[in-house]
Every structure is written in C-alpha cells, then in structure tokens.
Write a protein that holds these residues in place. Structure first.
Motif, PDB file in Angstrom:
ATOM      1  N   UNK A 287     -12.190  -2.702  13.978  1.00 28.48           N
ATOM      2  CA  UNK A 287     -13.008  -3.740  13.346  1.00 28.48           C
ATOM      3  C   UNK A 287     -13.039  -5.016  14.182  1.00 28.48           C
ATOM      4  N   UNK A 288     -11.873  -5.415  14.713  1.00 29.61           N
ATOM      5  CA  UNK A 288     -11.820  -6.622  15.517  1.00 29.61           C
ATOM      6  C   UNK A 288     -12.549  -6.448  16.857  1.00 29.61           C
ATOM      7  N   UNK A 289     -12.630  -5.216  17.331  1.00 29.90           N
ATOM      8  CA  UNK A 289     -13.237  -4.962  18.635  1.00 29.90           C
ATOM      9  C   UNK A 289     -14.757  -4.823  18.548  1.00 29.90           C
ATOM     10  N   UNK A 290     -15.297  -4.673  17.348  1.00 33.19           N
ATOM     11  CA  UNK A 290     -16.739  -4.436  17.179  1.00 33.19           C
ATOM     12  C   UNK A 290     -17.626  -5.517  17.807  1.00 33.19           C
ATOM     13  N   UNK A 291     -17.304  -6.821  17.674  1.00 33.52           N
ATOM     14  CA  UNK A 291     -18.192  -7.823  18.284  1.00 33.52           C
ATOM     15  C   UNK A 291     -18.397  -7.632  19.781  1.00 33.52           C
ATOM     16  N   UNK A 292     -17.373  -7.141  20.464  1.00 26.14           N
ATOM     17  CA  UNK A 292     -17.496  -6.958  21.903  1.00 26.14           C
ATOM     18  C   UNK A 292     -18.390  -5.779  22.251  1.00 26.14           C
ATOM     19  N   UNK A 293     -18.526  -4.825  21.327  1.00 30.48           N
ATOM     20  CA  UNK A 293     -19.364  -3.656  21.578  1.00 30.48           C
ATOM     21  C   UNK A 293     -20.849  -3.972  21.422  1.00 30.48           C
ATOM     22  N   UNK A 294     -21.170  -5.059  20.740  1.00 38.12           N
ATOM     23  CA  UNK A 294     -22.563  -5.445  20.557  1.00 38.12           C
ATOM     24  C   UNK A 294     -23.093  -6.118  21.819  1.00 38.12           C
ATOM     25  N   UNK A 295     -24.335  -5.850  22.148  1.00 42.67           N
ATOM     26  CA  UNK A 295     -24.938  -6.500  23.314  1.00 42.67           C
ATOM     27  C   UNK A 295     -25.141  -7.986  23.029  1.00 42.67           C
ATOM     28  N   UNK A 296     -25.128  -8.771  24.099  1.00 43.71           N
ATOM     29  CA  UNK A 296     -25.297 -10.210  23.938  1.00 43.71           C
ATOM     30  C   UNK A 296     -26.670 -10.550  23.367  1.00 43.71           C
TER      31      UNK A 296
ATOM     32  N   UNK B   3     -19.916 -17.606  21.100  1.00 38.61           N
ATOM     33  CA  UNK B   3     -19.308 -17.080  22.331  1.00 38.61           C
ATOM     34  C   UNK B   3     -17.852 -16.700  22.083  1.00 38.61           C
ATOM     35  N   UNK B   4     -17.124 -17.572  21.394  1.00 40.96           N
ATOM     36  CA  UNK B   4     -15.720 -17.281  21.091  1.00 40.96           C
ATOM     37  C   UNK B   4     -15.606 -16.057  20.179  1.00 40.96           C
ATOM     38  N   UNK B   5     -16.457 -15.979  19.164  1.00 46.87           N
ATOM     39  CA  UNK B   5     -16.422 -14.837  18.235  1.00 46.87           C
ATOM     40  C   UNK B   5     -16.637 -13.526  18.972  1.00 46.87           C
ATOM     41  N   UNK B   6     -17.541 -13.517  19.944  1.00 50.20           N
ATOM     42  CA  UNK B   6     -17.838 -12.270  20.644  1.00 50.20           C
ATOM     43  C   UNK B   6     -16.754 -11.886  21.641  1.00 50.20           C
ATOM     44  N   UNK B   7     -16.095 -12.859  22.266  1.00 51.08           N
ATOM     45  CA  UNK B   7     -15.189 -12.554  23.370  1.00 51.08           C
ATOM     46  C   UNK B   7     -13.713 -12.511  22.995  1.00 51.08           C
ATOM     47  N   UNK B   8     -13.355 -12.988  21.813  1.00 53.86           N
ATOM     48  CA  UNK B   8     -11.952 -12.909  21.396  1.00 53.86           C
ATOM     49  C   UNK B   8     -11.418 -11.478  21.432  1.00 53.86           C
ATOM     50  N   UNK B   9     -12.180 -10.463  20.995  1.00 54.31           N
ATOM     51  CA  UNK B   9     -11.648  -9.084  21.042  1.00 54.31           C
ATOM     52  C   UNK B   9     -11.236  -8.628  22.440  1.00 54.31           C
ATOM     53  N   UNK B  10     -11.953  -9.070  23.465  1.00 57.99           N
ATOM     54  CA  UNK B  10     -11.589  -8.673  24.827  1.00 57.99           C
ATOM     55  C   UNK B  10     -10.190  -9.163  25.180  1.00 57.99           C
ATOM     56  N   UNK B  11      -9.911 -10.435  24.906  1.00 58.63           N
ATOM     57  CA  UNK B  11      -8.595 -10.987  25.232  1.00 58.63           C
ATOM     58  C   UNK B  11      -7.528 -10.437  24.293  1.00 58.63           C
ATOM     59  N   UNK B  12      -7.912 -10.095  23.062  1.00 56.26           N
ATOM     60  CA  UNK B  12      -6.964  -9.447  22.150  1.00 56.26           C
ATOM     61  C   UNK B  12      -6.481  -8.115  22.741  1.00 56.26           C
ATOM     62  N   UNK B  13      -7.411  -7.319  23.257  1.00 58.56           N
ATOM     63  CA  UNK B  13      -7.040  -6.040  23.872  1.00 58.56           C
ATOM     64  C   UNK B  13      -6.203  -6.276  25.120  1.00 58.56           C
ATOM     65  N   UNK B  14      -6.529  -7.323  25.872  1.00 61.01           N
ATOM     66  CA  UNK B  14      -5.756  -7.649  27.075  1.00 61.01           C
ATOM     67  C   UNK B  14      -4.309  -7.972  26.719  1.00 61.01           C
ATOM     68  N   UNK B  15      -4.114  -8.773  25.671  1.00 54.52           N
ATOM     69  CA  UNK B  15      -2.750  -9.117  25.260  1.00 54.52           C
ATOM     70  C   UNK B  15      -2.048  -7.929  24.605  1.00 54.52           C
TER      71      UNK B  15
END
Length: 308
Positions: free
Chosen positions: A121-130, A179-191
């Motif tokens: 669920x948290x990763x879904x925003x990153x899967x959507x196109x910009x 921008x923050x809403x869409x990209x937070x999941x990427x850094x979450x996965x990184x951490x």
C-alpha cells in the motif's frame, strides 16, 4: 629449436593470456561505454557548444555570439527564481521525505502481522506514472470541485479554502507536497533494505537490557543506516534539482513563474520560444548547479555520518 626460443615460449604464452584476460572485460564493457559517450558525454559537451550560439533549432542560420547567452543568463531573474525553487524543492525533499521514510521503514521492519500488505500500500504511489499523479492532484486541488476545498468546507473552514495551484504563494508548496507523497515510498524501500542487514541479536539484547524503542532507534538503528542515509540525501538532492514532469503537468511553471524550475524553464525556452542556444545555456548552467550542490551535499552528509 634453440634453448632461448624454448625458454621464450612460456613467456609468450603468459603475455598472450594476460592480453586476452585484459581484452575480455574491455569487449564486454565497450557497448556500455559507447552508449555513455553517445547519449551522455556528447550531449553534455554539445550543450556547452550550443550555448555559444544564437539558433532557433530549425534552420541552418546559427550565429556565434560567444558568451552573450551566459551574460543574459546572469541577469535573467526567471532563471534565478527557478534555481531558487529547485533548491527549495531539494531542501524540503530531504527534510520531509527522508524522516518520514525512515519512520515508515522502522515501523514496517518491526511489524509482523500485515507488514507485506502495508508495504504494498505504501509503495503504490511510486508505481503510478508522474503524468497520472499530476492529473490526479490537479483535480484534487481544483478550487471549485476538488476534494481538498470540499473537505475544508464540510468542516466549516471556508476561510481556509484556496486556489491551491493558482495562487503564486501556494503553488510551489502544493506541488512539493505531491512530490513528497510520490517519492517517500522509494526512500522507505531504500531504508528497509538498509535495515535488512541490521543484526536482530543486537536488537533483542538491547530490549533485554531495558532499552526503549526510541533509544534503540537513535543509538543502534540510525547509526546503522548512516551509509544508506547519505545515499538517500544525494538521490533526493540530485533528483530534486533535475525535476520536471510533475511540475510541468500540474502548473507548467506558473502562475507567474511561481513554481518554475530550471528544467521547466529550459523546456519552455527551447520548445515554446525556439531559443535553442539560450536553452542550451540554461541546460549547461543546470549541470553546473547540480554538480556543485551535489558535491556540497556529499561533503555535508559525510560529516553528518561521522558525527552519528
């Protein structure tokens, strides 16, 4: 066959083997090197060359103007406004995205029930196109029919309703939130990837010694993530300085250049005003700004890493 020739044979074989072992990696790396030279290095060098010309990009009447474009850039208030907006975007990307991403990563790393569903669920925003995200939030922020103002009106907060993307004082902040809403999941996965190597025995030992979760986070997990944190800072800063698509879809750099970024300004200069020479100057200046700020961010993050 003489004795000298007989002794020289093993030497020749060793040299041939050494040459073949050196050539093998070069052969496999050659396609990647060629692609980098053609699609990265050549356009970079050519943009500096084009910055010395006055050309619309269509005809063959390119005129050499020397540093005239660079002098114009130095006095271009829109460019400096867009550069400042890029720096604000980079700053808030680091201050908002990374802390929230670390907290989510720690919570999901500790969660045992339903953690896989929460990660999805948290990763879904990153899967959507910009483009899809931009169109979605353009409707969300709509002053007449958007849900943001509708929710505020439902709670009686009529004075809080705004033209979120049409107000020069709110447009950039509204886009930064998306921008923050869409990209937070990427850094979450990184951490999360960084926490995967955290020794569980150390975690359990600290709990047995009576350490609280906050103490474990500050004293153990955060120092363990310092290398990942440095990488995240660099990615956030460089990505923010090169940002384009979401801003272009939602505001186009407006209103009144309030949300203009260097990339959107360069795009409009080249493809709307047909000033390829000056657009190349903006692109070259972008490269210089991104390189300098990335170097400074790297130095600061390394100093922060040694202090943790």
């Amino acid at each position: 066959m003489t004795v000298a020739t007989h002794r020289a044979e093993p030497v020749r074989r060793r040299r041939a083997r050494a040459l073949s072992s050196a050539l093998a990696p070069a052969v496999f790396l050659a396609p990647a090197v060629v692609l980098l030279l053609v699609y990265l290095l050549y356009p970079l060098v050519d943009s500096f060359r084009l910055s010395l010309l006055a050309w619309n990009g269509l005809g063959e009447t390119a005129r050499y103007v020397g540093l005239e474009n660079w002098v114009r850039l130095a006095h271009d208030q829109v460019f400096w406004l867009s550069a400042g907006n890029n720096i604000l975007l980079a700053l808030f990307s680091v201050l908002i995205q990374l802390p929230i991403a670390i907290v989510l990563a720690v919570v999901l790393d500790e969660a045992s029930h339903g953690s896989r569903l929460l990660k999805i669920l948290y990763f879904l925003p990153l899967l959507m196109s910009s483009v899809a995200v931009g169109v979605l939030f353009k409707n969300v922020y709509d002053p007449n029919f958007g849900p943001v103002n509708s929710i505020l009106e439902a709670f009686g907060l009529y004075d809080w309703t705004q033209d979120w993307l049409g107000d020069p004082h709110l447009a950039l902040a509204s886009v930064i939130a998306v921008v923050c809403w869409q990209n937070i999941p990427f850094y979450m996965v990184l951490f999360l990837a960084g926490l995967a190597s955290f020794p569980r025995e150390l975690n359990e030992a600290a709990r047995l010694d009576g350490a609280s979760e906050i103490t474990i986070f500050w004293r153990l997990k955060l120092p363990h993530l310092k290398g990942t944190f440095r990488t995240a800072v660099l990615l956030a800063v460089i990505g923010s300085l090169r940002y384009f698509d979401l801003i272009y879809i939602m505001t186009g750099g407006g209103p009144d250049n309030a949300s203009e970024l260097m990339a959107t300004y360069m795009y409009r200069t080249v493809f709307s005003s047909f000033q390829l020479g000056y657009g190349s100057t903006i692109a070259s200046a972008m490269f210089i700004v991104v390189t300098l700020i990335a170097a400074v961010s790297f130095r600061i993050s390394r100093r922060f890493e040694t202090e943790i």
